[in-house]
Design an enzyme around this catalytic site. Structure first.
Site, short mmCIF file in Angstrom:
data_model
loop_
_atom_site.label_atom_id
_atom_site.label_comp_id
_atom_site.label_asym_id
_atom_site.label_seq_id
_atom_site.Cartn_x
_atom_site.Cartn_y
_atom_site.Cartn_z
N HIS A 22 -4.98 -13.46 -4.00
CA HIS A 22 -4.79 -12.33 -3.07
C HIS A 22 -5.98 -11.38 -3.12
O HIS A 22 -6.62 -11.25 -4.16
CB HIS A 22 -3.50 -11.58 -3.42
CG HIS A 22 -2.27 -12.29 -2.92
ND1 HIS A 22 -1.77 -13.44 -3.51
CD2 HIS A 22 -1.44 -12.03 -1.86
CE1 HIS A 22 -0.70 -13.86 -2.84
NE2 HIS A 22 -0.48 -13.03 -1.84
N PRO A 23 -6.27 -10.73 -1.99
CA PRO A 23 -7.43 -9.82 -1.97
C PRO A 23 -7.14 -8.56 -2.78
O PRO A 23 -5.98 -8.17 -2.96
CB PRO A 23 -7.59 -9.49 -0.49
CG PRO A 23 -6.24 -9.68 0.09
CD PRO A 23 -5.58 -10.78 -0.71
N SER A 29 -8.88 17.47 10.31
CA SER A 29 -8.42 16.11 10.04
C SER A 29 -6.98 16.09 9.55
O SER A 29 -6.28 15.12 9.70
CB SER A 29 -9.33 15.41 9.03
OG SER A 29 -9.37 16.15 7.82
N GLU A 46 -4.66 15.39 12.30
CA GLU A 46 -4.85 14.08 12.93
C GLU A 46 -3.54 13.29 12.85
O GLU A 46 -2.81 13.41 11.88
CB GLU A 46 -5.92 13.35 12.13
CG GLU A 46 -6.73 12.35 12.92
CD GLU A 46 -7.78 11.78 11.99
OE1 GLU A 46 -7.80 10.55 11.85
OE2 GLU A 46 -8.54 12.57 11.39
N GLN A 47 -3.30 12.48 13.85
CA GLN A 47 -2.03 11.77 13.82
C GLN A 47 -2.09 10.46 13.08
O GLN A 47 -3.15 9.87 12.89
CB GLN A 47 -1.53 11.54 15.24
CG GLN A 47 -0.36 12.50 15.54
CD GLN A 47 0.22 12.28 16.89
OE1 GLN A 47 -0.23 12.88 17.83
NE2 GLN A 47 1.25 11.45 16.98
N PHE A 63 -3.84 -6.02 -7.98
CA PHE A 63 -2.58 -5.31 -7.73
C PHE A 63 -2.09 -5.65 -6.33
O PHE A 63 -2.78 -5.43 -5.34
CB PHE A 63 -2.82 -3.80 -7.86
CG PHE A 63 -1.62 -2.96 -7.58
CD1 PHE A 63 -0.55 -2.94 -8.46
CD2 PHE A 63 -1.56 -2.16 -6.45
CE1 PHE A 63 0.57 -2.15 -8.21
CE2 PHE A 63 -0.45 -1.38 -6.19
CZ PHE A 63 0.62 -1.37 -7.07
N VAL A 82 2.03 -3.12 1.47
CA VAL A 82 1.49 -1.83 1.93
C VAL A 82 2.30 -1.26 3.10
O VAL A 82 2.48 -0.04 3.20
CB VAL A 82 0.00 -2.00 2.30
CG1 VAL A 82 -0.52 -0.75 2.98
CG2 VAL A 82 -0.81 -2.31 1.05
#
Lengths: 294, 294, 294, 294
Positions: free
Chosen positions: B71-72, B87, B90-91, B122, B126
């Protein structure tokens, strides 16, 4: 500031000594104390202040105007400050010496416009206001006509001098000039006051927030001292933050992971500088209520 | 992403075509699809996924380890960003490409320590986490022993591949992979749903907050669409902000000046990515309640 | 009852006089006072009571049993009463002399069964219980074995004699034997304490209810006196009834016709005779909350 | 009652057949249907009813009066009933045939006074009112002058005939004639809907109360069916009783003994016969909230 006179002593001083004692309460205007001297004795500190204010209000319009004009510019206390993360957590109220760039510009523009329109400085009882509230009042009062604004200025002077007199004189019938912010935490799972909840009180300004006080609840779910007391509240916006996840974890109450409620923020505004803002929290790991209590 | 296969078609494809269709769901591991191919047909998408996960779990330890290692690195997606006031508004979610300096350093340290301890990258799903939640999981899992952590990595891979499969395949018995954040505002002065309340939803990170959505309540006191739906919720902290003073002003309900409640913030954390977080507000100008509803 | 002795005087009396003073506190058992006399002086009233209870607990089993047997039958105070609408509104607690037919029968059956099983009368500190609670305890304790029930009887005797001693002796360290029922009404429309709300407190029995007290809230939203105070609370069920429609009508707050909330009943049970049951009401014409406060 | 006509069929019937179909909707007044027949076709059931009402309102005053006079006395349905404990738990609304002695006398007096004052019988849409609400309306309307009362009688006739028409005719644009009483229980300790709470709905009359429905909450904390639906609500007072101690005990949630909250009564009044009264309960063993929801 400790009081340095009693009402009794003020009532019995010679006129000269009376003016010496309270002549500086009204800015550059010992004539106010002179005018009130002959009306002594006063049964209460409030009656003394009322009499001094009456002297101003009964004086001719030009004298009132000159009196107002003799007040210092609010602008001289204003400073811009680049807020950094560090300075945001600095303690104490967000004063006029800690404006953001935008606020500083707004303030300067208002000051200039006000001077031009009314020919006297903008007067406000700063001790009763946050920075945001001062700016709000500034904008509103700029829309007044000259008569309304002269009245508004005198009203603020009455508030300023009332505070000065109360600081200086002890005696019966002092006017109420202090407010209070307090809280109370009830744990609705155990049916008990929540002991050991860490609570922070912030002043919330448009451009920054500042920590005013931090405390932990006692066995009655209250803080040993009110968050603010003994002085006028500053009209403006505040936020109480209750660390409820830590409290429930310490009490082994079942919560989600992470807890549904971590820190509970209660944001509210103070409109009465002399009011009591009792803002309780009734809480479980999954619900809470708040309200203005008494 | 639109689904490109049906369960029926996957059940009836040749083994080669089946592996061509879903072989990339498990990272660099077409052998997972190969192993599941012979177990067809599957009555539900969930059963298909379970079978693929079983192939992994039944494989020898070294193969599992090699599979995990392939895995990366999460680290490659990480970027530091100096948050400015601009910022912050920012949405969109606070991704790993928008870390503060402190977070970036913390992340790099964790990454190095993890690699050294476990010898593989790890892995975390995500799409089910906010940035803060990823960091929290990182710290926790670093404390695991090698066996527990291998298991944790495989659990996350199961979550990742479940989402990939659901994106790709249509059919009966799809596992629930979506959550929902919704609200409802009741005006306890009028006894009616509060119509016209502007509500903003923020993601609240340790170093920044970001506006995710903004909406106005309809005549039932709800927003026409849930704030978040149709995808997993990101585990982490959120804040709903209800503009109640403006609402009550529009309805001519008596309030203080400034209103006791201006903007009501409700901060809560999501622990179940597939949960429904219904967070209502019952409100008057002087009180409110909230709770996890259903 | 006014106290007739002080702890100091009891500590310094002759043994005979001491027994004369407090010898009747334990039913037909002057030997309890005799046994405690030699352990004087006592620093607190609680210590005196503890010593007397210890004399009982340290006495031989046969003596304890004889002592328990010497207590009067509870049954002798029991009367049946046909409740009519009129008698239901009669004031005062629902005593054992006001049982319904069903309760009277139940009571007689329990009494007989208890006598047969244990060979001594059922003893309970009547001042700490409502009629329903007495019946509930009766049923529960009938299930005890002989040892547990002897212990239960002695525990109740300790509670009975503690109250008698507190009534009779003044001095430091008196045990807490009183409870309190109080309330507080907040108007969440005005953000003020609700003044002028009529509130009634009822005892709610299985077969009848009885009005215990009625009061009107003052400017702080409280009643001038707690509803119950200065005596043990009777364990059992109560109901506060708040006349909120009349309150809101008097304050010109908009309500439906008829008002959604007319009389708000809050029913709760007291489990601790010495506890403080503060049961507030937060109310609008369309909502309310209550909770055990502090 | 099942509808026996469609709007389409009514629109296309001969005038005679139309009058045959709906001529009895207005009491002894086929001329109302006759007058409306020529105004066909109607796009909605509401439009049909509006037209029939218009025929009455446009008719000469004497005809209106004769029409009102042709209605039966409400008094003929009235019966006194000695309520016993048994009969109080009988199911169903407290009708006019179940009056207490005092109510029967009051009703007779009102009836006589009304007849004498207005010369026609008191007309009210009984299906929209409880017994108490009928008596209340009776008292109020007796204070009207003759014109206002003739108008009030015609308004009630419009409500009565609207219900009759809706029962008899199916078609587009039927007016809303039904209300709803529903609830929802949230457990604020677990953050979940409360499943398995037994709830009873009572009608609360001045002289008696009657159980209307009993149900247990499902996994969403709701009852499978609303407590009342599919008919007009009767204007009057109701009480929901939630058996919360039993619920928490079943879920092993810690409570006092006896539980602080055993049965929670929520008493509320219905003012809109066609309204939706959603009355939720948010509850812990030590607190609860309710409100009119949506």
């Amino acid at each position: 500031m400790a009081a340095t006179f009693t009402l009794d002593s003020l009532n019995s001083l010679s006129e000269t000594a009376f003016v010496g004692a309270v002549g500086d309460i009204f800015e550059h205007a010992p004539w106010v104390a002179e005018g009130a001297a002959g009306r002594r004795p006063f049964p209460t500190v409030t009656a003394l202040h009322d009499a001094m204010v009456a002297v101003v209000r009964e004086s001719p319009a030009e004298r009132q105007l000159a009196f107002i004009r003799a007040h210092p510019e609010l602008g001289s206390k204003v400073k811009r400050l680049d807020w950094t993360t560090e300075s945001q957590s600095e303690q104490g109220s967000l004063g006029l010496d800690r404006l953001s760039d935008a606020e500083f510009t707004k303030f300067s523009d208002l000051n200039k416009a006000y001077r031009e329109k009314f020919g006297f400085p903008f007067i406000i009882c700063v001790r009763r206001h946050t920075r945001d509230s001062i700016l709000r009042q500034f904008e509103r009062r700029l829309a007044n006509d000259a008569d309304a604004e002269r009245k508004a200025a005198l009203d603020e002077i009455a508030l300023i001098t009332r505070l000065r007199l109360v600081d200086k004189v002890d005696g019966p019938g002092k006017p109420k000039t202090t407010g209070r912010i307090s809280t109370h935490v009830l744990d609705n799972v155990s049916g008990q006051p929540a002991q050991g909840v860490t609570i922070s009180l912030y002043e919330v300004g448009a451009s920054a927030r500042s920590l005013l006080a931090k405390a932990v609840t006692n066995s009655d779910g209250r803080t040993d001292q009110p968050f603010v007391a003994g002085e006028p509240l500053r009209i403006g916006t505040y936020e109480l933050q209750f660390e409820v996840a830590a409290y429930f974890a310490a009490n082994k109450t079942v919560q989600a992971d992470p807890a549904f409620l971590g820190i509970v923020p209660i944001r509210f505004s103070v409109a009465e500088a002399e009011g009591h803002y009792h803002v309780p929290l009734l809480v479980t790991p999954w619900s809470y209520s708040t309200y203005r209590g008494s």
